[in-house]
Design a protein around this motif. Structure first.
Motif, PDB file in Angstrom:
ATOM      1  N   LEU A 121      48.317  31.518  45.347  1.00  0.00           N
ATOM      2  CA  LEU A 121      47.186  31.646  46.278  1.00  0.00           C
ATOM      3  C   LEU A 121      46.834  33.103  46.551  1.00  0.00           C
ATOM      4  CD1 LEU A 121      47.824  28.834  48.921  1.00  0.00           C
ATOM      5  CD2 LEU A 121      46.025  28.943  47.197  1.00  0.00           C
ATOM      6  N   GLU A 122      47.860  33.939  46.738  1.00  0.00           N
ATOM      7  CA  GLU A 122      47.619  35.363  46.987  1.00  0.00           C
ATOM      8  C   GLU A 122      46.934  36.016  45.789  1.00  0.00           C
ATOM      9  OE1 GLU A 122      51.508  36.847  47.891  1.00  0.00           O
ATOM     10  OE2 GLU A 122      51.521  35.974  49.905  1.00  0.00           O
ATOM     11  N   THR A 123      47.384  35.676  44.599  1.00  0.00           N
ATOM     12  CA  THR A 123      46.807  36.250  43.380  1.00  0.00           C
ATOM     13  C   THR A 123      45.378  35.774  43.189  1.00  0.00           C
ATOM     14  OG1 THR A 123      49.011  36.285  42.411  1.00  0.00           O
ATOM     15  CG2 THR A 123      47.176  36.567  40.909  1.00  0.00           C
ATOM     16  N   ALA A 124      45.133  34.481  43.421  1.00  0.00           N
ATOM     17  CA  ALA A 124      43.783  33.948  43.292  1.00  0.00           C
ATOM     18  C   ALA A 124      42.856  34.613  44.299  1.00  0.00           C
ATOM     19  CB  ALA A 124      43.782  32.436  43.485  1.00  0.00           C
ATOM     20  N   SER A 125      43.344  34.824  45.521  1.00  0.00           N
ATOM     21  CA  SER A 125      42.543  35.484  46.555  1.00  0.00           C
ATOM     22  C   SER A 125      42.239  36.922  46.159  1.00  0.00           C
ATOM     23  CB  SER A 125      43.279  35.441  47.888  1.00  0.00           C
ATOM     24  OG  SER A 125      42.552  36.134  48.869  1.00  0.00           O
ATOM     25  N   ALA A 126      43.254  37.627  45.649  1.00  0.00           N
ATOM     26  CA  ALA A 126      43.043  39.021  45.222  1.00  0.00           C
ATOM     27  C   ALA A 126      42.041  39.081  44.071  1.00  0.00           C
ATOM     28  CB  ALA A 126      44.371  39.647  44.809  1.00  0.00           C
ATOM     29  N   GLY A 127      42.150  38.149  43.132  1.00  0.00           N
ATOM     30  CA  GLY A 127      41.207  38.114  42.016  1.00  0.00           C
ATOM     31  C   GLY A 127      39.796  37.825  42.477  1.00  0.00           C
ATOM     32  N   SER A 128      39.671  36.914  43.447  1.00  0.00           N
ATOM     33  CA  SER A 128      38.360  36.574  44.001  1.00  0.00           C
ATOM     34  C   SER A 128      37.764  37.774  44.739  1.00  0.00           C
ATOM     35  CB  SER A 128      38.492  35.393  44.952  1.00  0.00           C
ATOM     36  OG  SER A 128      37.273  35.108  45.579  1.00  0.00           O
ATOM     37  N   ASN A 129      38.578  38.473  45.517  1.00  0.00           N
ATOM     38  CA  ASN A 129      38.100  39.663  46.235  1.00  0.00           C
ATOM     39  C   ASN A 129      37.668  40.750  45.260  1.00  0.00           C
ATOM     40  OD1 ASN A 129      38.648  38.422  48.662  1.00  0.00           O
ATOM     41  ND2 ASN A 129      40.629  39.406  48.926  1.00  0.00           N
ATOM     42  N   PHE A 130      38.427  40.912  44.171  1.00  0.00           N
ATOM     43  CA  PHE A 130      38.084  41.913  43.163  1.00  0.00           C
ATOM     44  C   PHE A 130      36.749  41.567  42.500  1.00  0.00           C
ATOM     45  CE2 PHE A 130      38.437  43.398  38.684  1.00  0.00           C
ATOM     46  CZ  PHE A 130      38.340  44.750  38.944  1.00  0.00           C
ATOM     47  N   ALA A 131      36.569  40.300  42.127  1.00  0.00           N
ATOM     48  CA  ALA A 131      35.311  39.872  41.500  1.00  0.00           C
ATOM     49  C   ALA A 131      34.142  40.057  42.457  1.00  0.00           C
ATOM     50  CB  ALA A 131      35.415  38.410  41.065  1.00  0.00           C
ATOM     51  N   GLU A 132      34.357  39.729  43.727  1.00  0.00           N
ATOM     52  CA  GLU A 132      33.306  39.900  44.725  1.00  0.00           C
ATOM     53  C   GLU A 132      32.939  41.371  44.883  1.00  0.00           C
ATOM     54  OE1 GLU A 132      32.392  38.804  49.405  1.00  0.00           O
ATOM     55  OE2 GLU A 132      34.167  38.002  48.438  1.00  0.00           O
ATOM     56  N   SER A 133      33.932  42.256  44.868  1.00  0.00           N
ATOM     57  CA  SER A 133      33.639  43.685  44.997  1.00  0.00           C
ATOM     58  C   SER A 133      32.840  44.188  43.805  1.00  0.00           C
ATOM     59  CB  SER A 133      34.927  44.490  45.158  1.00  0.00           C
ATOM     60  OG  SER A 133      35.665  44.516  43.956  1.00  0.00           O
ATOM     61  N   LEU A 134      33.098  43.652  42.605  1.00  0.00           N
ATOM     62  CA  LEU A 134      32.316  44.043  41.428  1.00  0.00           C
ATOM     63  C   LEU A 134      30.866  43.585  41.560  1.00  0.00           C
ATOM     64  CD1 LEU A 134      34.771  43.290  38.482  1.00  0.00           C
ATOM     65  CD2 LEU A 134      34.165  45.508  39.443  1.00  0.00           C
ATOM     66  N   VAL A 135      30.659  42.372  42.071  1.00  0.00           N
ATOM     67  CA  VAL A 135      29.298  41.851  42.259  1.00  0.00           C
ATOM     68  C   VAL A 135      28.560  42.681  43.299  1.00  0.00           C
ATOM     69  CG1 VAL A 135      27.976  39.878  43.111  1.00  0.00           C
ATOM     70  CG2 VAL A 135      29.868  39.511  41.529  1.00  0.00           C
ATOM     71  N   ILE A 136      29.222  42.997  44.412  1.00  0.00           N
ATOM     72  CA  ILE A 136      28.590  43.802  45.467  1.00  0.00           C
ATOM     73  C   ILE A 136      28.234  45.182  44.936  1.00  0.00           C
ATOM     74  CG2 ILE A 136      29.033  44.954  47.676  1.00  0.00           C
ATOM     75  CD1 ILE A 136      30.644  42.426  48.469  1.00  0.00           C
ATOM     76  N   ALA A 137      29.126  45.784  44.161  1.00  0.00           N
ATOM     77  CA  ALA A 137      28.852  47.109  43.593  1.00  0.00           C
ATOM     78  C   ALA A 137      27.641  47.055  42.671  1.00  0.00           C
ATOM     79  CB  ALA A 137      30.079  47.628  42.844  1.00  0.00           C
ATOM     80  N   GLU A 138      27.537  46.009  41.863  1.00  0.00           N
ATOM     81  CA  GLU A 138      26.390  45.869  40.958  1.00  0.00           C
ATOM     82  C   GLU A 138      25.097  45.663  41.745  1.00  0.00           C
ATOM     83  OE1 GLU A 138      24.021  45.570  37.549  1.00  0.00           O
ATOM     84  OE2 GLU A 138      26.003  46.434  37.875  1.00  0.00           O
ATOM     85  N   GLU A 139      25.139  44.851  42.808  1.00  0.00           N
ATOM     86  CA  GLU A 139      23.949  44.640  43.633  1.00  0.00           C
ATOM     87  C   GLU A 139      23.516  45.945  44.302  1.00  0.00           C
ATOM     88  OE1 GLU A 139      25.063  41.476  46.259  1.00  0.00           O
ATOM     89  OE2 GLU A 139      24.587  39.933  44.783  1.00  0.00           O
TER      90      GLU A 139
END
Length: 151
Positions: free
Chosen positions: A74-92
Motif C-alpha cells: 500500500l505504501e509503495t502504491a501510494s508513493a507511485g501514485s503521488n509520483f505519477a500525480e506530481s508528473l501530471v501536475i508538472a506537465e500541466e
C-alpha cells in the motif's frame, strides 16, 4: 539509459530457481527498485495471485513461495501514485506557462481568443425547417436542413 542483464535468484541454498533477466535502466525516481514484467515471470514460470500478494515458482525441490507485505504494498502504491500525480501536475503547469507566454508575446485580446486563430464562426444554413420531436410536447423541436427528410 540502457539495458543490463542480471541473474535473478529466488529461494535459498537447498531450493532455488535462477534466471538471467534483461532489465531496462531508466533515470527517474520510483518507489520500486526493479519491476519484473510478464516476460520475466514467464521465464520463471511464476504463478501470481495479486489479491494474496503471493507468487509461486517451480524449483528442483518443490515450489518456492514468495509472500508480499500488504502494508509495504500500500505504501509503495501510494508513493507511485503521488509520483505519477506530481508528473501530471508538472506537465500541466508547463502547458499553462506556454499558453501564458504565447498570450503575452502576442498581446491577444479577449475578442481574438473567443474563436480559433484564423477560424471562422459557425453560421447555420438559412434554409432550415423545424421538426416536432414529440406531438405531446410541440415545444420540443429540432432544426434540420430543408434538403433533409424527416425519416
Amino acid at each position: 539509459m540502457g539495458k543490463v542483464r542480471v541473474d535473478v535468484l529466488f529461494g535459498g541454498r537447498d531450493n532455488c530457481h535462477v534466471e538471467s533477466i534483461l532489465f531496462e535502466v531508466v533515470d527517474m525516481e520510483s518507489p520500486y527498485h526493479t519491476l519484473l514484467g510478464r516476460p520475466a515471470l514467464a521465464k520463471f514460470m511464476a504463478s501470481t495471485h495479486t489479491a494474496y500478494l503471493k507468487m509461486k515458482i517451480p524449483a528442483p525441490n518443490g515450489p518456492i513461495t514468495v509472500v508480499g507485505n500488504y502494508k509495504v504494498s500500500l505504501e509503495t502504491a501510494s508513493a507511485g501514485s503521488n509520483f505519477a500525480e506530481s508528473l501530471v501536475i508538472a506537465e500541466e503547469k508547463r502547458r499553462i506557462q506556454t499558453v501564458v507566454t504565447l498570450a503575452q508575446s502576442s498581446q491577444l485580446n479577449l475578442a481574438a481568443m473567443s474563436r480559433p486563430i484564423g477560424g471562422t464562426t459557425f453560421n447555420p444554413s438559412k434554409e432550415t425547417k423545424d421538426i416536432v420531436l414529440d406531438p405531446a410536447h410541440p415545444e420540443r423541436t429540432v432544426h434540420i436542413g430543408v434538403g433533409l427528410s424527416e425519416a
